[in-house]
Motif scaffolding. Structure first.
Motif, mmCIF file in Angstrom:
data_model
loop_
_atom_site.group_PDB
_atom_site.id
_atom_site.type_symbol
_atom_site.label_atom_id
_atom_site.label_comp_id
_atom_site.label_asym_id
_atom_site.label_seq_id
_atom_site.Cartn_x
_atom_site.Cartn_y
_atom_site.Cartn_z
ATOM 1 N N UNK A 1 0.830 -1.206 0.000
ATOM 2 C CA UNK A 1 0.000 0.000 0.000
ATOM 3 C C UNK A 1 0.863 1.254 0.000
ATOM 4 N N UNK A 2 1.969 1.238 0.729
ATOM 5 C CA UNK A 2 2.866 2.394 0.754
ATOM 6 C C UNK A 2 3.409 2.679 -0.641
ATOM 7 N N UNK A 3 3.744 1.635 -1.394
ATOM 8 C CA UNK A 3 4.246 1.819 -2.752
ATOM 9 C C UNK A 3 3.178 2.460 -3.633
ATOM 10 N N UNK A 4 1.935 1.991 -3.506
ATOM 11 C CA UNK A 4 0.840 2.570 -4.286
ATOM 12 C C UNK A 4 0.608 4.022 -3.878
ATOM 13 N N UNK A 5 0.728 4.310 -2.592
ATOM 14 C CA UNK A 5 0.584 5.686 -2.123
ATOM 15 C C UNK A 5 1.666 6.588 -2.688
ATOM 16 N N UNK A 6 2.886 6.085 -2.759
ATOM 17 C CA UNK A 6 3.992 6.873 -3.320
ATOM 18 C C UNK A 6 3.742 7.164 -4.796
ATOM 19 N N UNK A 7 3.267 6.179 -5.545
ATOM 20 C CA UNK A 7 2.935 6.408 -6.955
ATOM 21 C C UNK A 7 1.847 7.478 -7.054
#
Length: 153
Positions: free
Chosen positions: A122-128
């Protein structure tokens, strides 16, 4: 926009926090007037009352108002925003504040059952969403202007 602060007495508690909602979903994504929000924040802080920004769509407010997220956030002691509302992530939200407040929020979240193990995904998706989604919001706003919210009668 106004803030009614309760001073507290023997029969009722004083106001502990003022919450500013940026933007207001049920009012068609209305972005509050920044100077009015700043005045509410100033009055609350002068009274020793904490200020929180419910900024689920805070980046939409930045695009619509031209006021940077950092200026909105400076009005508050804590800010929340959502990665899934406008930024394109499948889920996720963030709370921002001083280290002690964030640690307390993390502790309360876990006590209430929010102890996910796959948060890196989820953190990766948030960064994107932060890296790419904010730049797409102006187009979202253009498309939304073509659509009118149904009347509530």
């Amino acid at each position: 926009m106004s803030a009614e602060l309760w001073p507290g007495d023997d029969h009722s508690p004083r106001s502990a926090a003022v919450v500013l909602e940026i933007t207001h979903a049920t009012l068609g994504g209305l972005v509050p007037d920044f100077s009015a929000a700043a005045e509410v924040s100033h009055r609350a802080r002068a009274n020793g009352t904490a200020v929180h920004i419910d900024g689920a769509r805070l980046f939409n407010a930045q695009v619509a108002s031209g006021i940077p997220v950092a200026r909105w956030a400076a009005l508050a002691d804590t800010v929340t925003f959502c990665f899934a509302k406008g930024l394109g992530a499948p889920a996720g939200a963030m709370v921002v504040g001083d280290a002690q407040t964030v640690e307390r929020a993390r502790h309360v979240r876990k006590r209430l059952g929010g102890a996910m193990r796959q948060t890196g995904v989820l953190a990766a998706a948030g960064k994107v969403g932060l890296d790419r989604g904010v730049g797409l919001l102006a187009d979202d706003h253009r498309r939304a202007r073509c659509w009118r919210m149904p009347s509530r009668r």
